[in-house]
Design a protein around this motif. Structure first.
Motif, mmCIF file in Angstrom:
data_model
loop_
_atom_site.group_PDB
_atom_site.id
_atom_site.type_symbol
_atom_site.label_atom_id
_atom_site.label_comp_id
_atom_site.label_asym_id
_atom_site.label_seq_id
_atom_site.Cartn_x
_atom_site.Cartn_y
_atom_site.Cartn_z
ATOM 1 N N CYS A 77 27.606 22.509 80.381
ATOM 2 C CA CYS A 77 28.165 21.501 81.311
ATOM 3 C C CYS A 77 29.577 21.162 80.866
ATOM 4 O O CYS A 77 29.958 21.452 79.738
ATOM 5 N N ARG A 78 30.329 20.613 81.764
ATOM 6 C CA ARG A 78 31.612 20.004 81.395
ATOM 7 C C ARG A 78 31.490 18.558 81.822
ATOM 8 O O ARG A 78 31.792 18.189 82.945
ATOM 9 N N PHE A 79 30.960 17.758 80.908
ATOM 10 C CA PHE A 79 30.630 16.376 81.243
ATOM 11 C C PHE A 79 31.278 15.455 80.221
ATOM 12 O O PHE A 79 31.030 15.583 79.022
ATOM 13 N N THR A 140 34.273 28.146 70.481
ATOM 14 C CA THR A 140 35.212 28.327 71.579
ATOM 15 C C THR A 140 35.972 29.625 71.384
ATOM 16 O O THR A 140 36.484 29.902 70.297
ATOM 17 N N ILE A 141 36.010 30.402 72.444
ATOM 18 C CA ILE A 141 36.800 31.638 72.384
ATOM 19 C C ILE A 141 38.270 31.288 72.192
ATOM 20 O O ILE A 141 39.028 32.088 71.681
ATOM 21 N N ASP A 142 38.673 30.072 72.587
ATOM 22 C CA ASP A 142 40.086 29.679 72.522
ATOM 23 C C ASP A 142 40.594 29.542 71.090
ATOM 24 O O ASP A 142 41.798 29.518 70.862
ATOM 25 N N ASN A 143 39.684 29.370 70.110
ATOM 26 C CA ASN A 143 40.040 29.261 68.684
ATOM 27 C C ASN A 143 40.955 28.065 68.417
ATOM 28 O O ASN A 143 41.792 28.109 67.519
ATOM 29 N N ILE A 186 45.137 36.583 80.055
ATOM 30 C CA ILE A 186 44.118 36.291 79.049
ATOM 31 C C ILE A 186 43.883 34.778 78.953
ATOM 32 O O ILE A 186 44.817 33.983 79.084
ATOM 33 N N MET A 187 42.641 34.397 78.694
ATOM 34 C CA MET A 187 42.277 32.971 78.652
ATOM 35 C C MET A 187 42.843 32.258 77.417
ATOM 36 O O MET A 187 43.428 32.894 76.543
ATOM 37 N N GLY A 188 42.590 30.978 77.338
ATOM 38 C CA GLY A 188 43.000 30.216 76.153
ATOM 39 C C GLY A 188 43.694 28.905 76.485
ATOM 40 O O GLY A 188 44.075 28.160 75.577
ATOM 41 N N ARG A 189 43.919 28.678 77.768
ATOM 42 C CA ARG A 189 44.520 27.436 78.219
ATOM 43 C C ARG A 189 45.843 27.125 77.489
ATOM 44 O O ARG A 189 46.806 27.820 77.714
ATOM 45 N N ASN A 190 45.857 26.145 76.575
ATOM 46 C CA ASN A 190 47.123 25.788 75.912
ATOM 47 C C ASN A 190 47.341 26.518 74.588
ATOM 48 O O ASN A 190 48.373 26.332 73.950
ATOM 49 N N SER A 243 49.290 34.747 78.538
ATOM 50 C CA SER A 243 48.243 33.741 78.539
ATOM 51 C C SER A 243 48.160 33.105 79.921
ATOM 52 O O SER A 243 49.191 32.904 80.572
ATOM 53 N N GLU A 244 46.952 32.760 80.333
ATOM 54 C CA GLU A 244 46.773 32.065 81.622
ATOM 55 C C GLU A 244 47.543 30.747 81.634
ATOM 56 O O GLU A 244 47.865 30.209 82.681
ATOM 57 N N GLY A 245 47.834 30.216 80.425
ATOM 58 C CA GLY A 245 48.437 28.868 80.331
ATOM 59 C C GLY A 245 49.927 28.860 80.088
ATOM 60 O O GLY A 245 50.485 27.809 79.751
ATOM 61 N N GLN A 300 35.976 38.352 79.246
ATOM 62 C CA GLN A 300 36.355 38.251 77.834
ATOM 63 C C GLN A 300 35.452 37.299 77.046
ATOM 64 O O GLN A 300 35.460 37.308 75.830
ATOM 65 N N ARG A 301 34.705 36.462 77.730
ATOM 66 C CA ARG A 301 33.869 35.556 76.951
ATOM 67 C C ARG A 301 32.366 35.885 77.054
ATOM 68 O O ARG A 301 31.540 35.173 76.509
ATOM 69 N N CYS A 302 32.029 36.965 77.752
ATOM 70 C CA CYS A 302 30.613 37.303 77.844
ATOM 71 C C CYS A 302 30.320 38.757 77.470
ATOM 72 O O CYS A 302 29.217 39.244 77.663
#
Ligand code: F6P
Length: 407
Positions: A77-79, A140-143, A186-190, A243-245, A300-302
């Protein structure tokens, strides 16, 4: 009474279930009565959606299959938990449910936002004299978690990204007579850790990406187009990892130039995606050549079929450490991965105060990014290489990976 509950939260990874297996196995070893899983994290727990993991993980074979099953077995969830002062009724409800199921230990496997949940629950528990213990297991894949050298999930995603970059670059040179610009998003946000992993593709058999752009350095479109133009004079096919971010110096994400109305999740994070497609359209217009946007996205995360065994093992050990700490009476902590040796690489599992972790983002150090901001240095490669080592083969059936699934 010594019941344990465990939940998974945030974006999943290919080893988050190995952490879950670590929590379960260690809790049982240490004499926990029941180990409950919350379905869809704290959100599901509030709706009293629990499963008894002992009824599912009946043999060693099931535990092994769980370790090799990608994404969150229990659901995620993202809660965002509200502040206890603003909505005490939410906390009263959670603690009433924990007492109802005679739970002594609460383990949450997740990233910075999930550690925010651990921090709030642990602080509320301490303030109200509860004996329930709350400890986080990192994921987190984002590390991008603070207080830990790296996070479970990163090594496997990095291995997948580097492999995809290597293979796509092989494909790219097939048409060496046609000009094509490839942009891999590629993912990773910030945080640029994952994008930096594309550099691991470099070796004797592969030149690796030509340019790598992380969100840590503001993206300058003119400088980018100049670099691409210069590269096109030397070679016909260019691979760019972004990066996506990535965002400009005003803080506007490049993907927002394509679609400004990005959705926002419970933690205020904008929905990413579209950066590669946008950059391709800009390049197409400027250089009049073919482009290809490669969005690794969810893959990339699964991609558990390409997981790093080091990552699988460390995820398991960090889950085990978290539950061990909580069962020994400690609270408001997160298990951490400390690099205890470089050659050979060695990792020790420790604990850190969750107050220094929740809501903090650990970024790639500026000195690990080239001066122009379009590549990473050897220091990053030395850091990341040990984390992608070892193969974790899936359990196969009918030519495909077999997964453990919660009915
Ligand atoms: O936090 C992990 C992460 O994979 C980020 O890299 C990415 O931006 C985000 O989750 C995407 O989340 P979702 O697709 O679940 O909304």
């Amino acid at each position: 009474m010594k019941n344990v509950i465990v939940g998974q939260s945030g974006g999943p990874s290919s080893v988050i279930n190995s952490s879950l297996a670590g929590v379960y196995c260690r809790a049982k070893e240490l004499g926990a009565d029941k180990v409950y899983g919350m379905r869809n994290g704290i959100q599901g727990f509030l709706d009293e959606r629990l499963v008894d993991l002992g009824e599912i993980l009946k043999s060693e074979a099931e535990v092994e299959m769980l370790k090799k099953t990608p994404a969150a077995f229990l659901g995620s969830c993202r809660f965002k938990l509200p502040d206890a002062e603003k909505k005490p009724e939410v906390f009263e409800k959670i603690f009433a449910l924990l007492n109802k199921y005679e739970i002594k230990v609460f383990i949450y496997i997740g990233g910075n936002d999930s550690m925010d949940t651990i921090r709030k629950l642990a602080d509320y528990g301490l303030a109200t004299g509860s004996e329930i213990r709350f400890v986080g297991a990192p994921k987190t894949i984002d590390n991008d978690l603070a207080e830990t050298d790296h996070t479970p999930g990163f090594g496997s995603a990095a291995k997948f990204i580097a492999t995809m970059a290597k293979e796509a670059i092989r494909d790219e040179v097939v048409y060496s007579t046609n000009r094509t610009i490839y942009v891999m998003e590629i993912m990773g946000r910030n945080a640029g850790w994952l994008t930096a992993a594309a550099a691991l593709a470099r070796g004797e058999d592969n030149p690796g990406p030509d340019l790598i752009y992380l969100p840590e350095v503001p993206f300058d479109m003119n400088a980018f187009l100049e670099k691409v133009g210069a590269l096109l004079k030397k070679k016909n096919n260019i691979m760019i990892a972004v990066s996506e971010g990535i965002h400009d110096d005003k803080g506007t994400f490049i993907c927002e130039y394509a679609a400004a109305d990005k959705a926002v999740d419970a933690f205020g994070h904008k929905q990413m995606g579209g950066t590669a497609t946008y950059l391709c359209s800009v390049c197409e217009e400027k250089f009049g050549c073919k482009t290809r946007a490669i969005e690794l996205s969810t893959l990339q995360r699964c991609a558990a079929h390409l997981a790093s065994q080091t990552d699988v093992d460390e995820a398991f050990a960090s889950g085990a450490k978290a539950v061990e700490a909580a069962l020994s009476g400690r609270t408001a902590l997160m298990a951490t991965l400390n690099r205890a040796g470089e050659d050979p690489y060695r990792c020790e599992i420790d604990l850190a105060d969750v107050h220094y972790i929740s809501n903090v983002e650990r970024l790639v150090p500026r000195e690990w990014i080239s001066e122009d901001g379009d590549d990473v240095t050897e220091d990053f490669v030395r850091y990341a290489l040990p984390l992608i080592q070892g193969e974790s083969w899936p359990v196969m059936e009918n030519g495909l990976p077999k997964h453990l699934v919660l009915k």
